[in-house]
Design a protein around this motif. Sequence first.
Motif: not given
Length: 185
Positions: A88-89, A109-115, A120-126, A136-140
């Motif tokens: 978890i990041a 899994t890796i769960t991390a916010p990207l910026s 801009g940003g996205a929340f990834a769960h890989l 994985g996918r970008f979470l809402p």
Amino acid sequence: MPGLVVRMLEAAGISDDDTVLEVGTGTGYSTALMCHRLGPAAVTSVEYDPVVAGRAREALAAVGYAPTLVTGDGLAGYDKNAEYDRLIAACSIRYVPLPWLWQVRDGGTITAPLSGWLGGGAFAHLTLADDGTADGRFLPDDLHFMTARPHGRPPLASPHLGIGEPRDGRVDPRVLDDRTGVFVA
């Protein structure tokens, strides 16, 4: 923000027998929640700032938790306790560092916010595959954390106005009004 921490932990999908690497200890709040659920032996947390790490260590000790706390570069992970079930990041990143892929077990899994540098940003769960890749996918959720120091934007140069020839643009600048456009940029 407790609600932000809980959303992050829920998105990671932590199970009772998991081992977790947390990148960005901060105050130690999320570390304490994971220690409560998993036990301190299952939690490793890395904090870059030695002053922040010291405060977190004291706060965790005051409530009776002694997980593995490391003062160092979380982008390098912490291979001494690898392989982890979850990473978890608690800091935003521009890309997933390779050591994280090497330290999370296949199926972990890796769960991390990207910026990005433009905000801009996205929340990834890989999920890690057995061939060393992750998908994985970008979470809402729209989560924002402090950016990992090496992943921050470079300093802006002083602009030199009035130099060059004006021309028509190929991309409509309104693309930056859209969150996806900003993330891609």
